[in-house]
Design a protein around this motif. Sequence first.
Motif, PDB file in Angstrom:
ATOM      1  N   VAL A 164       0.842  -1.194   0.000  1.00 59.61           N
ATOM      2  CA  VAL A 164       0.000   0.000   0.000  1.00 59.61           C
ATOM      3  C   VAL A 164       0.880   1.248   0.000  1.00 59.61           C
ATOM      4  O   VAL A 164       1.760   1.396   0.858  1.00 59.61           O
ATOM      5  N   PHE A 165       0.677   2.130  -0.961  1.00 62.09           N
ATOM      6  CA  PHE A 165       1.424   3.392  -1.033  1.00 62.09           C
ATOM      7  C   PHE A 165       0.447   4.552  -1.121  1.00 62.09           C
ATOM      8  O   PHE A 165      -0.590   4.443  -1.768  1.00 62.09           O
ATOM      9  N   ALA A 166       0.789   5.651  -0.472  1.00 59.20           N
ATOM     10  CA  ALA A 166      -0.041   6.856  -0.575  1.00 59.20           C
ATOM     11  C   ALA A 166       0.790   7.968  -1.188  1.00 59.20           C
ATOM     12  O   ALA A 166       1.878   8.282  -0.703  1.00 59.20           O
ATOM     13  N   ILE A 167       0.284   8.541  -2.254  1.00 60.43           N
ATOM     14  CA  ILE A 167       0.937   9.672  -2.891  1.00 60.43           C
ATOM     15  C   ILE A 167       0.285  10.930  -2.339  1.00 60.43           C
ATOM     16  O   ILE A 167      -0.939  11.056  -2.362  1.00 60.43           O
ATOM     17  N   VAL A 168       1.106  11.831  -1.778  1.00 59.09           N
ATOM     18  CA  VAL A 168       0.581  13.080  -1.221  1.00 59.09           C
ATOM     19  C   VAL A 168       0.835  14.187  -2.236  1.00 59.09           C
ATOM     20  O   VAL A 168       1.968  14.345  -2.703  1.00 59.09           O
ATOM     21  N   CYS A 185       5.084  13.594  -1.788  1.00 59.68           N
ATOM     22  CA  CYS A 185       5.613  12.437  -1.061  1.00 59.68           C
ATOM     23  C   CYS A 185       5.008  11.132  -1.549  1.00 59.68           C
ATOM     24  O   CYS A 185       3.904  11.118  -2.060  1.00 59.68           O
ATOM     25  N   ASN A 186       5.737  10.068  -1.334  1.00 57.86           N
ATOM     26  CA  ASN A 186       5.264   8.721  -1.626  1.00 57.86           C
ATOM     27  C   ASN A 186       5.432   7.932  -0.328  1.00 57.86           C
ATOM     28  O   ASN A 186       6.537   7.618   0.073  1.00 57.86           O
ATOM     29  N   LEU A 187       4.330   7.644   0.369  1.00 61.66           N
ATOM     30  CA  LEU A 187       4.413   6.991   1.677  1.00 61.66           C
ATOM     31  C   LEU A 187       4.099   5.505   1.555  1.00 61.66           C
ATOM     32  O   LEU A 187       3.211   5.123   0.799  1.00 61.66           O
ATOM     33  N   LEU A 227      -4.610  13.009  -1.272  1.00 58.82           N
ATOM     34  CA  LEU A 227      -3.889  11.739  -1.205  1.00 58.82           C
ATOM     35  C   LEU A 227      -4.487  10.749  -2.194  1.00 58.82           C
ATOM     36  O   LEU A 227      -5.700  10.701  -2.377  1.00 58.82           O
ATOM     37  N   ARG A 228      -3.620  10.011  -2.815  1.00 58.28           N
ATOM     38  CA  ARG A 228      -4.051   8.946  -3.720  1.00 58.28           C
ATOM     39  C   ARG A 228      -3.406   7.671  -3.200  1.00 58.28           C
ATOM     40  O   ARG A 228      -2.189   7.583  -3.104  1.00 58.28           O
ATOM     41  N   VAL A 229      -4.221   6.699  -2.842  1.00 58.94           N
ATOM     42  CA  VAL A 229      -3.685   5.476  -2.246  1.00 58.94           C
ATOM     43  C   VAL A 229      -3.756   4.334  -3.253  1.00 58.94           C
ATOM     44  O   VAL A 229      -4.810   4.074  -3.834  1.00 58.94           O
ATOM     45  N   ARG A 230      -2.613   3.710  -3.478  1.00 58.91           N
ATOM     46  CA  ARG A 230      -2.540   2.594  -4.422  1.00 58.91           C
ATOM     47  C   ARG A 230      -2.330   1.297  -3.648  1.00 58.91           C
ATOM     48  O   ARG A 230      -1.403   1.174  -2.844  1.00 58.91           O
ATOM     49  N   ILE A 231      -3.204   0.341  -3.886  1.00 56.94           N
ATOM     50  CA  ILE A 231      -3.195  -0.908  -3.138  1.00 56.94           C
ATOM     51  C   ILE A 231      -2.959  -2.043  -4.125  1.00 56.94           C
ATOM     52  O   ILE A 231      -3.674  -2.131  -5.128  1.00 56.94           O
TER      53      ILE A 231
END
Length: 908
Positions: A625-629, A637-639, A673-677
């Motif tokens: 799981v990554f969240a792009i801010v 950011c890429n969390l 935020l865009r969250v990629r799963i």
Amino acid sequence: MTLFASLLLSLTICGSIGIKLIGHRYEDVYIVIQNTVAEDPEIIDNIKETFTTASSLLFKATHRRVYFGKINIVIPKEWTNIPNTKQIPSIKLPNFILVDKGQNENPFVKSTECGKEGLYMYLHPSFLLKKGETGYGRKDKVIVHEWGHLRWGLFSEYHSSRKNKFYLDKGRWKPTVCTENIQGRIGIGKFCSTVEEKCQPQNGERRMPSNCNFCPYREQTTNVSIMGYQFVESVNFFCDKDDTSVPVWQRHNHKAPTKQNLLCNGKSAWEVMREHSDFKNGNTPLPDNTNTDPEFVVLKETNAIRVFVLDISGSMNTEDRIGHLYRTSTYIVDSVLPLDSWLGVVCFDEKSKITAQMTKISSDSVRKTLIQSLPSQTAGGTCIGCGITEAINMLNSTFGTAENAEIILMSDGQDGDAGMLASATRLASESHVIIHTVSISQAADPRMIDLAKNSGGKIYTYLDKGSISFAAVFSQVISFSVTEMSAQPETMLFMSVSVPNSAMNFAFKMETDSGLNTTITVLTKLASNAKLTMEVTGPGSTNFKTVDGTSLTYQIPGVLKVNVTSSQATTWDYTVSSMPTGSNQIKSRTRLSQNSFDFNGAPTDMPVVYADITKGYAPVTGVDVFAIVEGAKGLLCNLSLTDDGLGPDQILDDGTYSAFILPVCMENNRLNLRVRISGSKGRARVQIGGSGAIATEEPDITYEDLEDDFQRFSIPEPLFVQNLPNNLNLPPGRITDLSIVHMKTRKTAYGESRNFTIAWTATGGDMNMGKASAYDIRIAEDIDTILNNFTNAQKFEVGNVTLSPKPSGSAEAIRISVNAVESYTGTAFLGIVAIDENQKAGQVSNVVSFLVAKGFRIQVEEVAYYTHGLFDGKTDEVDGMDKKTVNQQPSLVANVLIVFCLVAMLSV
Ligand SMILES: *[C@@H]1O[C@H](CO)[C@@H](O)[C@H](O)[C@H]1NC(C)=O
Ligand SMILES: *[C@@H]1O[C@H](CO)[C@@H](O)[C@H](O)[C@H]1NC(C)=O
Ligand SMILES: *[C@@H]1O[C@H](CO)[C@@H](O)[C@H](O)[C@H]1NC(C)=O
Ligand SMILES: *[C@@H]1O[C@H](CO)[C@@H](O)[C@H](O)[C@H]1NC(C)=O
Ligand SMILES: *[C@@H]1O[C@H](CO)[C@@H](O)[C@H](O)[C@H]1NC(C)=O
Ligand SMILES: *[C@@H]1O[C@H](CO)[C@@H](O)[C@H](O)[C@H]1NC(C)=O
Ligand SMILES: *[C@@H]1O[C@H](CO)[C@@H](O)[C@H](O)[C@H]1NC(C)=O
Ligand SMILES: *[C@@H]1O[C@H](CO)[C@@H](O)[C@H](O)[C@H]1NC(C)=O
């Protein structure tokens, strides 16, 4: 930034939506039955019976302070034979009780943080339909236990993981419970029916084997810890503070490694409850004979009623926002709005105009007519209040009320008519309409947020520059029925591409059991006359081609490749979403710990982004799981979000993945935020059982492997940042998993020598990011010194061992030795703090404790090699003898001169 003042105010008072305590009565408690549950009037009867007895127990358990006043039962549209149902359009609930047939049968609450409300309480129909007692005890006890999680943010008062079913105290192993008075059996097996030598509580020199259990007797006299073993018949009360102000029978055990102690810093249930608004204002007890029977109302959702309120002011010409809005709203009306729902359209500049009266979407031709009412031209100023008032009046004149209708407000500008906005805000609140807002660009009026939050609506932002697609944001505010949660579409992918091109391609993964009805939508931006050709390549080289189209429906699983060409160069906005057709689909939901964050006022916590990933309500583990801010200028950011139980992640493997949003990822104003799963077959798996209410019989945890890879994209609501400092020195994070992983004991000519390995996971120098620069390990003779007065505790001598912290997330371990010559007299507690390069210290870790002899010597022997799980299942060593030999002579332990005893105890 005066506008933000009103924003902040409303974000803090939005508690008016959802469950309310009025006087002593809970009102607006919703129990929602999902449409996957077959119609059965007995479920309704049993809900009434269960919650009536639970209300009376809740009253007793809170010492006559609160009970269930009014409960709304929402039934699916498909249930047609239930008498006396009241019809209402869309129900919006921040938290509720739901009845569904998921993969887990045990009742549970999806919790958030200590002291904060949970997201939902889950009840399986089999639990409600069971006559009499269930496998979790009496139903009313289970409901009050779960209510403690849902309403007050309490956590369970039994072991938080299989590793800490017992803790050592005064040389003996004790079961992990809130009250020491609870009686039960220790043994092996679901009912502790096999009593084994190796589960001896007096074997303090070894850790308790992980297959030893504690099984409380169902019949006994202990009356506390409803958050613990709720199936014990005599248990009716919550634990309270561990001091003399509380009668002994009710005192909380703050040493046991329960989830409550771990996540609420050692506080008892009542200490947390008294800080909740339900009890804060000295809610006085009611008379004993108060009638606590709740009133029940059965509701059925009707078709949703929506009004689009769209900004057509001059600024909407910027970046062709109006053209983009036109094409996107066309797609929404054409493909997203459900059949038989209602839609009206209002446009506004400095005045307002109805372009479509309330219309039932009964056919495709109605959709086409409605599309003609969508705006594509701009004019004039901005009067948000005019648009809202017009929409409410239209709703009122069509339906006689605007209650529970939804307004979807989109605007990019500052409102120019404060008087009108204020009166519209009042009107909205009086008429109980729900307002969702989409703020287009950073310049959008923050007062739109007030409107939405006060009405129970959602807030979203679309930034021209970001990678988040407008179609995805717009789809997000079209909510589905609360009784049709499994039918909500899932988004597989979306993107906004801002480099103009006349060709574009993308690919995505589709899993077998959800790919049944997938829609690929490609929209152009800044190119209103472009003609598109789309080509989709699926497994087995399937080819689908649409010419001059912008959207198509595709129904084959696998990896799909999409190639699109355009007659003119354009920027793009595309989404892929899928309508699940069964009930046990993989669902993702993302959320933030808060919507606004102000650095003035020295905040101690950082905001957290969460992704909940479930399949039939059971957690899905092992997912990436990554969240792009993103801010005004694009990516910040890429969390990486993790479900490891460390840092902001409270519980390991619960399907909730989380990450801090740190200042390096922030700028002032709105952050999207865009969250990629993405889950891959073989690694991601569904964990069934092992969470939720504790059963009389310890449940088996089973794992279901996924048949396919899957992916999801999700957008949480935005985060509003204010007063971001130029540089902020954050403290290191807190270590939460300090534990003893191995012990070795040897009797010496002088007494006893013991070596043990303690391990933990490194935190970072800035919260859980980077690397700390030192560890401060301290010991004290009482736990409270470690917890509350750490810097006055005795510093741990590390000798000539260099103990330099590894990067955040690394496994750390040291081997220490303790030698003593006298007999045991006291307890030593050990805690650890990480320190950064500016000498800033983090919070104190959880505590490990030892019972020691007077004059004991403790020293670090070496930095130990350690990886997670290395010592799992390894038995502790005593004088070179194996466990079995020792167990054949149980008297040995008692007879030797005990020089010191070790307590491997995880406290807060
Ligand atoms: C709970 O049990 C204790 C004895 O174990 C008793 O003294 C106390 O009165 C009980 N409390 C209530 C409220 O019944
Ligand atoms: C709705 O309309 C009725 C009359 O048709 C009026 O009395 C009432 O005040 C209106 N309500 C709102 C909220 O405008
Ligand atoms: C898929 O979607 C189309 C168009 O929305 C619809 O007609 C069809 O019934 C759906 N199929 C399934 C299996 O739901
Ligand atoms: C799709 O586009 C890519 C890159 O432009 C190209 O390599 C590929 O051959 C195209 N596929 C089809 C089926 O046209
Ligand atoms: C975020 O990081 C992950 C892992 O390094 C990477 O796979 C992904 O492509 C990154 N996303 C973006 C948008 O940079
Ligand atoms: C503990 O470690 C020290 C130094 O490594 C060693 O001398 C001693 O024998 C060890 N004690 C036990 C019980 O293994
Ligand atoms: C902390 O420890 C110091 C030194 O032992 C003591 O004087 C002080 O009273 C302690 N403070 C608290 C709050 O316990
Ligand atoms: C310091 O380390 C050396 C080995 O590097 C060891 O031989 C010596 O005993 C240690 N001294 C102390 C005081 O621990």
